[in-house]
Scaffold this active site. Sequence first.
Site, PDB file in Angstrom:
ATOM      1  N   CYS A 295       0.819  -1.222   0.000  1.00 52.84           N
ATOM      2  CA  CYS A 295       0.000   0.000   0.000  1.00 52.84           C
ATOM      3  C   CYS A 295       0.852   1.272   0.000  1.00 52.84           C
ATOM      4  O   CYS A 295       0.343   2.359   0.291  1.00 52.84           O
ATOM      5  CB  CYS A 295      -0.934   0.001   1.208  1.00 52.84           C
TER       6      CYS A 295
ATOM      7  N   CYS B 226      -5.035   5.238   7.697  1.00 58.06           N
ATOM      8  CA  CYS B 226      -5.242   3.848   8.102  1.00 58.06           C
ATOM      9  C   CYS B 226      -6.364   3.741   9.124  1.00 58.06           C
ATOM     10  O   CYS B 226      -6.949   2.682   9.293  1.00 58.06           O
ATOM     11  CB  CYS B 226      -3.957   3.262   8.670  1.00 58.06           C
TER      12      CYS B 226
HETATM   13  S1  SF4 Z   1      -3.037  -2.832   7.154  1.00 60.40           S
HETATM   14 FE1  SF4 Z   1      -3.642  -1.179   5.719  1.00 60.40          FE
HETATM   15  S2  SF4 Z   1      -1.704  -0.469   4.896  1.00 60.40           S
HETATM   16 FE2  SF4 Z   1      -1.318  -2.511   5.778  1.00 60.40          FE
HETATM   17  S3  SF4 Z   1      -1.639  -4.012   4.104  1.00 60.40           S
HETATM   18 FE3  SF4 Z   1      -3.598  -3.773   5.154  1.00 60.40          FE
HETATM   19  S4  SF4 Z   1      -4.651  -2.157   3.938  1.00 60.40           S
HETATM   20 FE4  SF4 Z   1      -2.478  -2.011   3.447  1.00 60.40          FE
END
Ligand code: SF4
Length: 237
Positions: A203, A227
Amino acid sequence: MSATLVAGEDLKRLVEELNFSEKVERSLRLIREAHEQYGDRLVVANSLGKDSCAVWDLVKRVSPEIRGFIVTTRFKPAETKQFMRAEVARYPELKIFSNNDDSISDRLYVTDPDGCCDLLKVEPTRQAIKEMGVDCWVTGLLCTEGRTRTDYQEIEERDTGLIKLNPILIWHEREVWQYLAIRQVPVNALYAEGYRSLGCAPCSRITSGGDERAGRWIGTSKCGGECGIHTRPLKIA
Ligand code: SF4
């Protein structure tokens, strides 16, 4: 807490009008005053990004005893995990939290990135705040770093009974790098590759121009966004 509380237009004015040294002094004062009030219940959320590195160095100047927590996920880049190990070895008062539930799909970030962040980042943050007895958490938010970061204050109470201190809110990106260079603070090796904002590997992308956070969650509705640890309730009853 202090009478330095400002928001909105006043905050924007401070971003442009205070010089680097004045901003550093202001940040130290905010941390010192909060530490006097909350003592050991003041804890830093250390994301291991450059802003957190600056905040961590500032809090250590106020009191070497101040504790912190790191939320990590199975998707953090190898460089971030390496940097985390080095930081925890240097500062044993940094505690690591993560959600290791194997039943969470490894593809959830594709199908439901909000849900993935909620489980892998927000839940462990709630756990950290509860387990460490936090009444005041300290972040490395900058109000200049992206479209979702303009609406914060240096001292906030978004969750009742949980104060949030954003001591470098009015710093520019370049002032963070200026501080880290002057203080010779180590940072994640990924910055040398061109990243401006670091998160989980799937991400985070290298981007040029635009906001600092423009490389986060590219191709999803969360692009350049959050997030959830700064937007979702964190205090567990
Ligand atoms: S926790 Fe959030 S930033 Fe990490 S992989 Fe999952 S969607 Fe992506």
